[in-house]
Design a protein around this motif. Structure first.
Motif, short mmCIF file in Angstrom:
data_model
loop_
_atom_site.label_atom_id
_atom_site.label_comp_id
_atom_site.label_asym_id
_atom_site.label_seq_id
_atom_site.Cartn_x
_atom_site.Cartn_y
_atom_site.Cartn_z
N LYS A 75 46.40 36.88 37.82
CA LYS A 75 46.17 37.27 36.44
C LYS A 75 47.47 37.12 35.66
CE LYS A 75 42.79 40.83 37.69
NZ LYS A 75 42.48 42.28 37.62
N TRP A 177 43.37 33.81 35.80
CA TRP A 177 42.11 34.43 35.41
C TRP A 177 42.35 35.85 34.91
CZ3 TRP A 177 39.32 38.52 37.95
CH2 TRP A 177 40.05 39.14 38.99
N GLN A 178 41.35 36.39 34.27
CA GLN A 178 41.33 37.78 33.85
C GLN A 178 39.98 38.38 34.19
OE1 GLN A 178 42.25 37.68 29.64
NE2 GLN A 178 44.45 37.86 30.00
N GLU A 179 39.91 39.70 34.24
CA GLU A 179 38.64 40.36 34.51
C GLU A 179 37.63 39.99 33.42
OE1 GLU A 179 37.65 42.05 36.98
OE2 GLU A 179 39.50 42.56 38.06
N ASN A 283 37.36 35.81 28.51
CA ASN A 283 38.13 35.86 29.76
C ASN A 283 37.60 34.92 30.83
OD1 ASN A 283 39.74 37.75 28.58
ND2 ASN A 283 39.17 39.44 29.91
#
Length: 427
Positions: A75, A177-179, A283
């Motif tokens: 992240k 990536w992100q949540e 996201n």
């Protein structure tokens, strides 16, 4: 001599296992694959040139590059560290020049400032040198895939019409990536049973936990490139009606209602389709849209005009005959609120008929404490409940010996199982 080299990468570092300098695959315009690294010296003289001039494989130094990168996802703000080992197969020491190589074209190109390489620049004859590589993703990094390489010499290889690539290198492929903030909290697989001329409605529930509204524009998918074999066919888009809001506000949920209405002349078979919800999660990368695709699988059936018939023999010792019918209406949910029913007729050996009376009805279900998050299971507090299974029992007492016929006309039933039991005396 010690040194530090800074370079920028994002989330997936492709490891190159122990291998010799090698020629890259012509299909990859940016990086040497693991298989490529093992074949360069065998093919370079015929298919490649260095950045200086044409040469044979003997021009490439005999170096082996090995990486222990385990491909973690990162992240923004996270980092990972791994080791790259360079082994020297030459009879003399070799000076190395570790640096990050970024493809000349493409999206989300590596930023060299994300990568730190530490290690000794000289590897002794027959020896090896370890390098510590740290990949640090900045807080403001955008999600996506980033690619590059860590080269240890300035030797390169090219194919006609393709850019140069380093010979002695470990590949880097990082996914940042992100949540996700948009989640489909119901099932992504719509299935049901619907009688021709009737309708079945299913719902999809979507939650937005983000801080901004997201668009929602579900559309029946393009089925031109999909093929369904066997007894399956494509759902006609004219059968499908979709109701949904145009967006989902922050912290809210939205419901998409999908109604499938096959006409009265629709054939009895399984129909499949694909629904694209048209969601945009800030996201999630735009090229990863599979998460919002809904698979549709509906069984269409027609009320029969003729009763189902079968025969069975009854011995002289039989005291009674019982028939158990198990409707299949509840497997995926029926399109009708009308209960399942059967008209049952027994035909005696002499040809006369007996209309059997139903003597027993059984409802079955199951309860599971491990399925409270299963969208396909009815939730009752802490319990996940599966219900709907039924059995209908019919009985004939003191049946005549001989060959009997059974006639069953189902109503509001897509299918059923049957069991005929002859209860005989012990004498």
């Amino acid at each position: 001599m010690r040194f530090r080299v800074l370079a920028m990468i994002v989330l997936v570092v492709g490891a190159v296992p122990a291998a010799t300098a090698s020629a890259p695959s012509p299909a990859d315009a940016t990086a040497l694959s693991d298989r490529d690294v093992s074949s360069v010296q065998e093919t370079a003289s015929e298919e490649t040139t260095t950045n200086d001039s044409e040469s044979d494989s003997s021009d490439y130094r005999n170096l082996y590059v090995e990486s222990d990168y385990d491909y973690p996802d990162l992240k923004p703000g996270e980092s990972t560290e791994f080791t790259v080992t360079v082994k020297n197969g030459e009879d003399s020491e070799v000076d190395l020049d570790p640096h990050v190589v970024v493809p000349p074209v493409g999206e989300n190109l590596l930023n060299e400032s994300w990568v730190t390489i530490e290690g000794d620049s000289t590897v002794a004859a027959g020896g090896e040198q370890e390098f510590s590589v740290t990949v640090s993703v900045p807080e403001d990094a955008e999600i996506g895939h980033y690619r590059g390489q860590i080269a240890f010499t300035d030797e390169t290889v090219t194919y006609p019409g393709r850019p140069e690539r380093p010979v002695h290198a470990a590949s880097l492929s990082v996914r940042v990536w992100q949540e996700p903030t948009v989640e489909i909290v119901s099932s992504t697989y719509l299935r049901g049973q619907v009688e021709a001329g009737d309708s079945a409605t299913k719902q999809i529930v979507i939650e937005n936990t983000g801080e901004q509204a997201v668009p929602l524009s579900p559309q029946f998918g393009d089925e031109r490139n999909r093929r369904y074999g066997g007894s399956s066919s494509k759902i006609d888009p004219a059968w499908v009606d979709i109701e949904a809001p145009s967006s989902i506000d922050p912290g809210e949920t939205a419901t998409v209602s999908v109604t499938v209405s096959p006409p009265e002349d629709a054939e009895s078979m399984r129909y499949r389709g694909n629904l694209d919800l048209g969601l945009k999660d800030p996201n999630r990368a735009d090229d990863r849209g599979y998460w919002q695709e809904i698979s549709m699988n509906f069984e269409v059936w027609n009320q029969p005009e003729q009763a189902f018939e079968t025969s069975f023999d009854v011995s002289e010792d039989a005291e009674n005959v019982t028939l158990t019918l198990s409707p299949r209406t509840a497997m995926y949910g029926s399109s009708s609120d009308d209960p399942a029913n059967f008209e049952v007729t027994f035909v005696k050996p002499d040809g006369t008929t007996v209309t059997a009376e139903r003597v027993q009805v059984t409802d079955r279900g199951s309860v599971d404490l491990s399925e409270t998050n299963n969208p396909d299971v009815e939730q009752q507090g802490e319990y996940g409940v599966r219900s709907g299974a039924q059995e209908f029992v019919y009985r004939i007492d003191d049946p005549e010996a001989g060959s009997w016929d059974l006639q069953v006309m189902p109503e509001n039933v897509i299918g059923f199982g049957y069991e005929i039991v002859r209860n005989e005396s012990a004498e």
